[in-house]
Design a protein around this motif. Structure first.
Motif, PDB file in Angstrom:
ATOM      1  N   PRO A 183       0.716  -1.257   0.057  1.00 14.74           N
ATOM      2  CA  PRO A 183      -0.006   0.133  -0.074  1.00 14.74           C
ATOM      3  C   PRO A 183       0.921   1.503  -0.065  1.00 14.74           C
ATOM      4  CG  PRO A 183      -0.879  -1.347   1.938  1.00 14.74           C
ATOM      5  CD  PRO A 183       0.586  -2.040   1.381  1.00 14.74           C
ATOM      6  N   THR A 236      -5.484   6.934   3.278  1.00 17.23           N
ATOM      7  CA  THR A 236      -4.591   5.791   2.478  1.00 17.23           C
ATOM      8  C   THR A 236      -6.077   5.178   1.486  1.00 17.23           C
ATOM      9  OG1 THR A 236      -3.661   3.742   2.466  1.00 17.23           O
ATOM     10  CG2 THR A 236      -5.487   3.768   3.939  1.00 17.23           C
ATOM     11  N   GLU A 294      -7.890   1.682  -0.165  1.00 19.85           N
ATOM     12  CA  GLU A 294      -8.229   0.330  -0.165  1.00 19.85           C
ATOM     13  C   GLU A 294      -9.359   0.256  -1.078  1.00 19.85           C
ATOM     14  OE1 GLU A 294     -10.776  -1.942   3.018  1.00 19.85           O
ATOM     15  OE2 GLU A 294      -8.711  -1.670   3.804  1.00 19.85           O
ATOM     16  N   ASP A 295      -8.892  -0.842  -2.232  1.00 18.43           N
ATOM     17  CA  ASP A 295      -9.803  -1.193  -3.196  1.00 18.43           C
ATOM     18  C   ASP A 295     -10.512   0.027  -3.969  1.00 18.43           C
ATOM     19  OD1 ASP A 295      -9.274  -3.751  -2.531  1.00 18.43           O
ATOM     20  OD2 ASP A 295     -10.937  -3.819  -1.118  1.00 18.43           O
ATOM     21  N   LYS A 326      -9.700   6.143   2.322  1.00 17.78           N
ATOM     22  CA  LYS A 326     -10.071   5.515   3.489  1.00 17.78           C
ATOM     23  C   LYS A 326      -9.172   6.362   4.616  1.00 17.78           C
ATOM     24  CE  LYS A 326     -10.576   1.513   4.975  1.00 17.78           C
ATOM     25  NZ  LYS A 326     -10.125   0.034   5.109  1.00 17.78           N
ATOM     26  N   TYR A 342     -14.894   6.251   5.054  1.00 17.27           N
ATOM     27  CA  TYR A 342     -14.446   6.001   3.725  1.00 17.27           C
ATOM     28  C   TYR A 342     -15.145   7.202   2.912  1.00 17.27           C
ATOM     29  CZ  TYR A 342     -13.792   0.928   4.575  1.00 17.27           C
ATOM     30  OH  TYR A 342     -13.415  -0.258   5.078  1.00 17.27           O
ATOM     31  N   ASP A 378      -5.325  -4.942   7.469  1.00 18.43           N
ATOM     32  CA  ASP A 378      -6.744  -4.850   6.653  1.00 18.43           C
ATOM     33  C   ASP A 378      -6.380  -4.116   5.313  1.00 18.43           C
ATOM     34  OD1 ASP A 378      -8.323  -5.757   8.906  1.00 18.43           O
ATOM     35  OD2 ASP A 378      -7.964  -3.703   9.670  1.00 18.43           O
ATOM     36  N   LEU A 379      -5.260  -3.535   4.924  1.00 20.23           N
ATOM     37  CA  LEU A 379      -4.985  -2.907   3.828  1.00 20.23           C
ATOM     38  C   LEU A 379      -4.654  -3.982   2.739  1.00 20.23           C
ATOM     39  CD1 LEU A 379      -2.808   0.298   4.727  1.00 20.23           C
ATOM     40  CD2 LEU A 379      -5.273  -0.177   4.699  1.00 20.23           C
ATOM     41  N   ARG A 380      -4.976  -3.750   1.520  1.00 22.54           N
ATOM     42  CA  ARG A 380      -4.840  -4.726   0.549  1.00 22.54           C
ATOM     43  C   ARG A 380      -3.167  -4.653   0.000  1.00 22.54           C
ATOM     44  NH1 ARG A 380      -7.804  -4.541  -5.549  1.00 22.54           N
ATOM     45  NH2 ARG A 380      -7.034  -6.734  -6.214  1.00 22.54           N
TER      46      ARG A 380
END
Length: 443
Positions: A73, A102, A104-105, A109, A129, A377-379
Motif C-alpha cells: 500500500p 490511504t 483500499e480497493d 479511507k 470512507y 486490513d490494507l490490500r
C-alpha cells in the motif's frame, strides 16, 4: 556513486533521510524480455486504438502506478505535484483539510484526522470512507489525485460524502479549507503530571517536544509526578524526529530502532545520543489504532527499554520503510525497501504495538460499534511471518468487565477522555507507592 534517499512513510507522511548505495539488478531470462515485449504491444494498441486519445505520459504513469500498487500500500510513483505536496506536509503547513488517508480497493479511507483542523472539527473519524468530493465520485482515482482534490486555497468550501461503518446512510459533511499549520506538539499540566500531545512527526516535532519538557518542569518544579505522552491517532512522519523524541526520554547509548532490508547485511541501527531529559520520571504512553509508523517507533522503543508503560489500544501496525528514489528533477519513486524493528527485535508490521494495559476509549461512544482498520486490513500489506497467532492481527481484545461503565455515566462524572483519565490515575498511584516505599526505607 549514485545515491538514493531513504524515508519511512505512511500514506501521506515521510520520515528521515539516509543516503545509501543503489544496487541495480538487470532483468534476465527470455520470459522477462517476452513480458516486456508484451507490455509494449499493449502500450501501442491502447495508444492507437483506444476510444479516446490518450497521451504517452498518461499511459506510462498508469503502467508505473499499476506495477507499484501490486506490491504494497505504500509504494508509489510521485509526479511533480506529489513531490511538492510531500514537501509542504513535511514542512508543516499547507492548505487543506488535515487528514491522513490511504487507499483500499479504490476507495479513500481515513487513517486519522489531525487535531484542531477542519476535518477533525467537522467530525471526520478514523475508518471513514470518502466516496465523493463535491458530489463527484472519486472511486478509481489514485490516492494522490484524491488528496490533490481535497487540498485547495484556504477559505474555500468542500463537501465530502462519507460512508461510516455502523451508519445506515452516507454522511454529507461540509468543510471549509484552511491553512493547516501542523503544530506537532501541545502540552498541559494536570494534577502535577505533564501531558504532551504529539499529533504528527514533522521537522518541528523533536525540538518542540524538548521545549515542552523544559516548560513543564519549569512550571511544576519538584512536585512533577511524571509524563503522559499522547500518541493517539498520530499517523507518523519523519523517522529522524521519532528518534529525537525517543532520545529525549532515554539515556545515551540505548538502541531506539533498527531497519533491515532485503539483503542479510542490510541493517541500520539508531541509538540515543543524549541523557534522559526527564531525569527518569515515570512515563505513560497512550496509543490507539491510529498510532502508526513513527509513533510505533517511539512507543516500541520506550516499552522495550521498560522506560514507559504503554496503555490504550493496539496500534496501526505500519512497520515498513520507504525509499524516495529521484527519477528526474521533479519526479520520484517511493519504494518499500526495509522493515523496522524495536530494540528487542520485534517487527510491528501487521501486529502493531500491544499495550501493557488495554484500555478502551469509553468516552467515544462511536468506537464501540465502529470497525477498526489497521495495516493488516490494507490490500497487499506486507505480512509478518513472526506473528504466529493471527488472532492478534485479526481480532481486538474482548471487552473487559471492568470497562462496562457507560459513556453517559462517565459524562456525569465529568470524565471527557477516559484513556487519559486512566493514565493520570495510574501515574498517581505509581508515584504514591514510590513515596510510601521511600518513606519506609528511610525509617
Amino acid at each position: 556513486m549514485k545515491h538514493r534517499i531513504l524515508y519511512a512513510f505512511l500514506p501521506l507522511g515521510i520520515a528521515a533521510l539516509i543516503p545509501t548505495q543503489t544496487s541495480v539488478q538487470a532483468a534476465d531470462g527470455p520470459d522477462t524480455y517476452r513480458q516486456l515485449d508484451q507490455l509494449m504491444d499493449v502500450f501501442e494498441r491502447v495508444r492507437s486504438e483506444y476510444v479516446e486519445e490518450v497521451t504517452d505520459e498518461q499511459l506510462l504513469e498508469g503502467a508505473i502506478n499499476g506495477m507499484l500498487a501490486s506490491l504494497d500500500p505504500h509504494s508509489s510513483f510521485l509526479a511533480a505535484r506529489d513531490v511538492e505536496n510531500m514537501r509542504t506536509q513535511t514542512d508543516g503547513e499547507y492548505g487543506g483539510l488535515g487528514l491522513s488517508v490511504t487507499m483500499e480497493d479504490g476507495v479513500v479511507k481515513v487513517i486519522a484526522p489531525t487535531d484542531d483542523t477542519p476535518a477533525s472539527k467537522a467530525g471526520i473519524k478514523a475508518g471513514d470512507y470518502i466516496t465523493h468530493i463535491d458530489d463527484e465520485l472519486i472511486y478509481g482515482l489514485s490516492l494522490n489525485e484524491a488528496v490533490e482534490q481535497m487540498r485547495g486555497p484556504p477559505g474555500t468550501p468542500i463537501s465530502l460524502t462519507v460512508i461510516r461503518p455502523g451508519e445506515t446512510k452516507p454522511l454529507e459533511i461540509s468543510i471549509t479549507r484552511a491553512v493547516i499549520e501542523l503544530k506537532p506538539v501541545r502540552w498541559e499540566v494536570t494534577d502535577n503530571v505533564g501531558v504532551i500531545r504529539i499529533s504528527t512527526f514533522n521537522k518541528q516535532t523533536g525540538p518542540a517536544t524538548r521545549e515542552a519538557i523544559d516548560a513543564i518542569e519549569k512550571k511544576v518544579g519538584k512536585p512533577l509526578l511524571g509524563y503522559v505522552i499522547d500518541l493517539r491517532s498520530n499517523p507518523g512522519g519523519l523517522l529522524d524526529q521519532a528518534i529525537e523524541v525517543t532520545d529525549a526520554f532515554m539515556d545515551n547509548g540505548g538502541e531506539i530502532v533498527s531497519q533491515r532490508g532485503r539483503a542479510k547485511g542490510d541493517v541500520l541501527r539508531y541509538f540515543a545520543r543524549t541523557e534522559d531529559q526527564t531525569h527518569g520520571k515515570p512515563i505513560i504512553i497512550l496509543v490507539d489504532e491510529g498510532s502508526a509508523s513513527a509513533s510505533e517507533i517511539v512507543a516500541g522503543a520506550l516499552q522495550d527499554h521498560r522506560r514507559a508503560l504503554v496503555i490504550g489500544a493496539r496500534s496501526f501496525g505500519k512497520g515498513s520503510v520507504q525509499t524516495l528514489i529521484p527519477l528526474s528533477t521533479d519526479t520520484a519513486l517511493r519504494l518499500t525497501t526495509a522493515r523496522y524493528y524495536t530494540p528487542s527485535g520485534r517487527s510491528v508490521q501487521e501486529a502493531g504495538i500491544e499495550p501493557d494495559i488495554v484500555v478502551p476509549q469509553l468516552t467515544d461512544a462511536s468506537r464501540r460499534d465502529r470497525r477498526i482498520v489497521r495495516e493488516s486490513d490494507l490490500r497487499q500489506a506486507l505480512r509478518n511471518s513472526n506473528v504466529e497467532d493471527q488472532s492478534i492481527v485479526e481480532d481486538d481484545a474482548k471487552a473487559n468487565p471492568r470497562f462496562e461503565i457507560t459513556t453517559e455515566e462517565l459524562e456525569e462524572k465529568g470524565i471527557e477522555d477516559y484513556q487519559l483519565h486512566y493514565a493520570l490515575d495510574i501515574l498517581g498511584r505509581l508515584t504514591g507507592k514510590a513515596e510510601v516505599q521511600t518513606a519506609s526505607a528511610g525509617n
